[in-house]
Write an enzyme that holds these catalytic residues in place. Structure first.
Site: not given
Length: 408
Positions: A357-360, A398
């Protein structure tokens, strides 16, 4: 259930569902209460240590390197199975002492020890692996202030390295240990300072699957230790030659030939005993003892198709398991063994990429891998996850919740 041609530990399957510690994955997830989580099998760790005991020379001392997996319950169990612990921080030292290991069977290595850590180690009576002349001087000052004589060994940076190691930690310029040519002069100062010299620590590298390379490095470590002992202020009582035993993670990798390592160690120990019979030889292992005992489990949240590529989006990822994402020392990213843990044998398969679910875009647990078709609610399982998992990961990134850990 895992990539072909990779020799690794196989978990049993019951009714298409993975079993861990005799419990199906679905039932275990119910007991844990939420995902993601790590699970480690007691029986596998016990069997691995029993195998080492029955294969390696009986005079050899076996230590567990807590940095591989410092889960308190696991370390507590280890205390009854190994001869000692090796720690690399004040926090690990507390874990080792809390587990009941006698301080005389604990060693403390690693560069950059703080004065507070040195005080704690000296007060406890553990063996300090000195990484520099400056650390030696600080340990002597602190010992004098406390009215105690620190027990010390010198960590040596040898001229040679462990060939084919996944991570090289000796040979050439290193932050670890004292260059071999500087050690004689350091030993003279150590004697003048009145420190309690115990021996040497040589750790050449990690994650090695070549028995030939390991045997050569062990022989060279013992030979170097004996040469340096001629300059020591006291007899050589302990020689820690590290470990470096690897486990297979990726397709094409073959398990370490342990009997071949044992044969080499037997010959090496014959030479050591003949020249220095009072010396205890210590083998320090971490990954080899626990990696194959563990899995990381996360839950599928949704499926997504982008330009024809299937993405399986989960509630776990890089922040919990940096190594599986390929960002813990891999030069070219390779997939860890991964499976859909509740769809192990039957049903349709597909090529999919498992992400968290991370933004990377780095948050990838499996890239274009053949897996059982996963649906929301299914479990993604990353194998070979018992070592360098949770505590080697950027868990604060996060601000997602920490995964749980269970010993089954």
């Amino acid at each position: 259930m895992s990539p072909a041609h990779t020799e690794q530990r196989q978990f049993p399957v019951l009714e298409d569902c993975l079993q861990l510690g005799g419990i199906t994955l679905t039932r275990l997830a119910e007991r844990v209460g939420r995902t993601p989580f790590y699970a480690y099998e007691r029986e596998h760790i016990q069997s691995r240590i029993a195998l080492l005991r029955s294969t390696l020379p009986p005079e050899l001392q076996l230590h567990y390197a807590i940095k591989a997996n410092p889960m308190p319950a696991l370390v507590q169990m280890m205390g009854s199975l190994v001869d000692g612990f090796d720690v690399a921080s004040g926090g690990e030292l507390k874990t080792a002492l809390d587990a009941g290991m006698p301080p005389s069977h604990i060693s403390f290595a690693g560069p950059g020890k703080t004065s507070s850590e040195l005080r704690c180690a000296i007060a406890a009576g553990v063996l300090l692996h000195l990484e520099s002349e400056e650390e030696m001087a600080r340990a002597a000052r602190i010992g004098e202030q406390m009215g105690l004589t620190p027990r010390v060994a010198v960590r040596v940076n040898p001229e040679f390295e462990l060939k084919y190691a996944g991570m090289k930690m000796a040979g050439g310029a290193r932050q670890f240990g004292v260059d071999a040519e500087r050690v004689p002069a350091m030993l003279r100062k150590l004697g003048a300072l009145g420190l309690d010299f115990q021996g040497f620590h040589l750790f050449c590298g990690a994650q090695n699957l070549s028995s030939r390379a390991i045997c050569e490095a062990q022989r060279l470590c013992v030979e170097l230790g004996l040469r340096l002992a001629a300059h020591a202020p006291a007899p050589l009582r302990v020689l820690n030659i590290g470990g470096g035993f690897g486990v297979p993670y990726f397709p094409g990798e073959r398990a370490l030939d342990l009997p071949a390592v044992a044969d080499g160690l037997h010959e090496t120990m014959l030479g050591l005993t003949a020249e220095s019979p009072q010396t205890r030889l210590v083998l320090e292992l971490g990954r080899y003892l626990v990696a194959e005992s563990g899995v990381y489990v996360c839950r599928v949240l949704e499926r997504k198709v982008s330009h024809g590529q299937v993405f399986v989006i989960t509630d776990g990822g890089m922040h919990h398991h940096l190594a599986a994402s390929g960002n813990f020392g891999q030069v070219i990213r390779k997939n860890y063994p991964v499976a859909i843990g509740n769809r192990m044998q039957a049903g349709p398969r597909e090529i999919a990429t498992v992400v968290g679910p991370l933004c990377t875009p780095l948050d990838t647990l499996a890239d274009s891998m053949e897996l059982a078709r996963a649906e929301p609610g299914d479990f993604v399982v990353v194998f070979q996850s018992g070592a360098y998992g949770l505590t080697a990961s950027p868990t604060a990134f996060l601000s997602h919740p920490l995964p749980l850990e269970v010993l089954v």
